[in-house]
Design a protein around this motif. Structure first.
Motif, PDB file in Angstrom:
ATOM      1  N   LYS A   1    -110.538   0.798 -78.195  1.00  0.00           N
ATOM      2  CA  LYS A   1    -111.518   0.954 -79.111  1.00  0.00           C
ATOM      3  C   LYS A   1    -111.546   0.305 -80.444  1.00  0.00           C
ATOM      4  N   VAL A   2    -110.215   0.112 -80.915  1.00  0.00           N
ATOM      5  CA  VAL A   2    -110.133  -0.905 -82.148  1.00  0.00           C
ATOM      6  C   VAL A   2    -110.561  -2.210 -81.824  1.00  0.00           C
TER       7      VAL A   2
ATOM      8  N   ARG B   1    -106.136   1.809 -78.875  1.00  0.00           N
ATOM      9  CA  ARG B   1    -106.140   0.411 -79.029  1.00  0.00           C
ATOM     10  C   ARG B   1    -107.160  -0.494 -78.550  1.00  0.00           C
TER      11      ARG B   1
ATOM     12  N   VAL C   1    -114.604  -0.834 -87.914  1.00  0.00           N
ATOM     13  CA  VAL C   1    -113.706  -0.016 -87.153  1.00  0.00           C
ATOM     14  C   VAL C   1    -114.067   1.435 -87.154  1.00  0.00           C
TER      15      VAL C   1
END
Length: 679
Positions: free
Chosen positions: A420-421, A418, A431
């Motif tokens: 990283k996104v 979560r 993304v």
């Protein structure tokens, strides 16, 4: 000579042994004789002086601090050894060779440096837990820091001028979808009292400036903690180290014969790592107290055991040494009882409460974490005898196994990645794919306001074509990403469906098993009901038997009482008869003696009278006739006088006998009347 160490008892899958490490202090330059030598990584040889012929060995392993605390919530590392064996140096080290404690701080902040939560996100709740502040509270706390934070800021410069070596070690498998905060506290146990070394002294002149002792309490999870202890949130290893140095200046040390700066108390440096997961968007934490996990690392620098004969302590130093030795003796006793309980399956009560040291850390030995012992040795030959006891304690400790703590997973139901996104979206709207390739989330910028002057405008058409080509390529990438996501979703759906089928099958099996268990339970309930009825009937019979037994026992007691009364009456009568017989016999003995004496007197008087008569007759016979006449009259008068005296004596004796018989009859009648009344 050396001996092989005992093989530690094998622990079960849900247990971990207490790991024991050894550190040998370097010898002074002027000393040549050593009693300890590291043979290898797993063996230490104790070389006895000439007066000894014994040796001992122990395991020597490397110390590794792990921050992978999804399964272990608490760790305890304590340094044990005699005075002047290098325990404080092992824990703190120096600026050029840092010890365990600063290395732990460096490793922690190297690992969570980019994942720290905003300051004051977590706040202690004074019951050994933490609460999550909401966004409004966070802003207020950041604008108006707490007293503890102000105290920290005024003292952060305390350790900045001290240049020290830093450890660059970093834990790789730290969960990046969590946020972390670090809180530290420093206490000491002095003369079996707990003191807070980070507590600010009172500024009130009416109050005493001496530190107040703290109370140990138990939280809802049965873990011990120091009530009202100062906990400070730190943002870096240097801040925590500065706080440590500041607190250690208040620690009680004193000069002894063996150590110029001997620790007179046990110091405990607690590092609490608080973590909570990010929400599904990866932009904020989940503000739920049940999702907060707290990991504890306690680093304990035990005061060294010492012998008064060697230190020549007196006064306060003697009292401090007695309390130190007593607490260490309780620690050793607890380890021995734990080992005996586990090896012999006994249930002896472990005396944790005999000392504040063992009472504070009892949860570590009851399945709430892992414990590690660092044994410090002074290789001087003079310390050989005490080093033997230290190594024996190490042998006992490594045979103790501790139940493994329950696993904690605060990220249940959340998708990993979560953070990283969220970072990729915040950076440039892209993304990051599994192959580390960036995928656009849009077709690109909106159509520009191009103005075509003609159908063959050579200036604007190439720009428009380039824009459309980029938009078309983005569309293709999005279509490919959509297809890939569809395939992934399809695979996940198939996997979920297969798992659902398996779970449905398992549920049906469980239902069938539950129905069988229900039938068994019903049968058992019927048996239990029948058994209960039989037990109730038997209970009634037992109660009836018990009531009749009580009645019979009462009758027996009454009969025994009557028999005892009769026996007592008989004994009294027997004693009375025996007394009467004794009195009668005594009376008759006196009467017989009296009569015998009277008879003897009577016989003597008769003999005297007879002798007197014979003497008078002899005088008459031997006298002349003229004298005979005169003597005859005198003799006859004398004889008459004697006979009259004899008659008078007989009459007196008869009257006295009658009086005596009358008195005897009266006494006998009185005695018989008394006996009849008693009967």
């Amino acid at each position: 000579s050396s001996a092989n160490s005992k093989t530690p008892r094998k622990a079960r899958n849900d247990q971990d042994p207490i790991e024991v490490y050894c550190r040998i202090r370097s010898l002074p330059s002027h000393s040549a004789q050593s009693c300890a030598q590291a043979v290898g990584k797993t063996e230490v040889r104790l070389i006895p002086p000439p007066c000894y012929d014994r040796s001992l060995s122990c395991n020597l392993l490397d110390i590794l601090l792990q921050l992978n605390n999804s399964t272990v919530r608490a760790r305890l590392i304590f340094a044990y050894g005699i005075t002047c064996s290098g325990k404080t140096y092992t824990m703190n080290g120096s600026s050029s060779d840092i010890g365990i404690l600063p290395r732990c701080l460096d490793v922690i902040f190297n690992s969570i440096g980019n994942y720290q939560a905003p300051q004051n996100t977590f706040m202690p709740d004074k019951t050994n837990g933490f609460e999550i502040q909401n966004s409004t509270q966070d802003l207020k706390n950041q604008k108006k820091p707490s007293i503890r934070i102000n105290t920290l800021k005024t003292h952060t410069d305390f350790g900045r001028d001290i240049k020290r070596m830093h450890d660059d070690t970093k834990i790789i498998n730290v969960d990046e979808d969590n946020v972390y905060s670090v809180y530290v506290s420093l206490i000491e146990i002095y003369n079996n009292y707990v003191y807070d070394l980070l507590e600010e002294p009172s500024t009130d002149i009416n109050k005493s400036k001496l530190p107040n002792s703290k109370i140990l309490r138990e939280d809802m999870n049965h873990n011990m903690f120091v009530s009202n202890c100062t906990e400070v949130e730190v943002r870096s290893a240097d801040e925590a180290y500065a706080l440590l140095l500041r607190g250690q200046q208040r620690r009680r040390v004193a000069y002894t014969r063996l150590n110029h700066e001997s620790s007179r108390s046990h110091s405990v440096f607690n590092i609490r790592l608080v973590q909570a997961p990010l929400n599904a968007t990866g932009l904020d934490i989940i503000r739920d107290k049940s999702r907060v996990a707290v990991s504890l690392l306690s680093l304990v620098d035990l005061a060294g055991s010492e012998r008064t004969v060697r230190t020549n302590s007196d006064g306060d130093r003697l009292r401090e040494a007695g309390n130190i030795n007593s607490s260490l003796m309780v620690l050793r006793k607890c380890m021995e009882i734990l080992r005996d309980n586990q090896s012999k399956n006994s249930h002896t009560i472990v005396p944790y409460r005999d000392s504040k040291l063992t009472h504070l850390f009892k949860s570590f030995f009851e399945g709430e974490g892992k414990a590690r012992l660092v044994v410090c040795l002074n290789p001087l030959a003079d310390d050989y005898d005490e080093s033997i006891h230290v190594m024996k304690f190490a042998e006992v400790t490594k045979e103790v196994v501790v139940k493994r703590a329950k696993e904690i997973d605060i990220g249940v139901g959340l998708i990993p990645g979560r953070r990283k996104v969220a970072d990729a979206i915040a950076e440039n709207g892209l993304v990051v794919d599994e192959d580390n390739s960036k995928v656009p989330l849009t077709l690109g910028p909106p159509f520009p306001n191009y103005l075509l002057s003609a159908a063959d405008d050579e200036k604007m058409l190439p720009i428009l074509m380039t824009f459309l080509k980029n938009r078309f390529s983005n569309r293709q990438l999005l279509n490919d990403e959509r297809k890939r996501k569809q395939q992934l979703f399809r695979n996940e759906l198939i996997r979920a469906e297969s798992e659902f089928n398996v779970m449905s099958k398992n549920i049906n099996e469980f239902k069938a098993e539950i129905s069988n268990k229900d039938r068994e339970i019903q049968n058992l309930e019927r048996k239990l009901k029948n058994t209960s009825e039989k037990m109730e009937l038997l209970q009634n019979n037992i109660e009836a038997f018990e009531s009749s037994n009580r009645e019979l026992e009462l009758q027996l007691i009454e009969h025994r009482r009557m028999v005892e009364d009769e026996r007592q009456e008989r004994s009294k009568l027997k004693e009375a008869i025996k007394g009467a017989v004794f009195q009668e016999r005594d009376k008759w003995e006196r009467e017989c003696d009296k009569r015998v004496k009277a008879s003897q007197l009577q016989m003597k008087s008769k003999l005297w009278e007879t002798d007197e008569k014979l003497r008078l007759l002899k005088e008459i016979v031997e006298s002349t006739p003229t004298k005979r006449k005169s003597l005859g009259g005198n003799v006859l008068a004398s004889i008459d006088k004697l006979e009259g005296r004899d008659r008078k004596r007989k009459s007196n004796e008869s009257s006295s006998d009658a009086d005596e018989n009358l008195a005897i009859a009266k006494r006998r009648s009185v005695r018989l009347a008394g006996k009849v009344s008693t009967m």
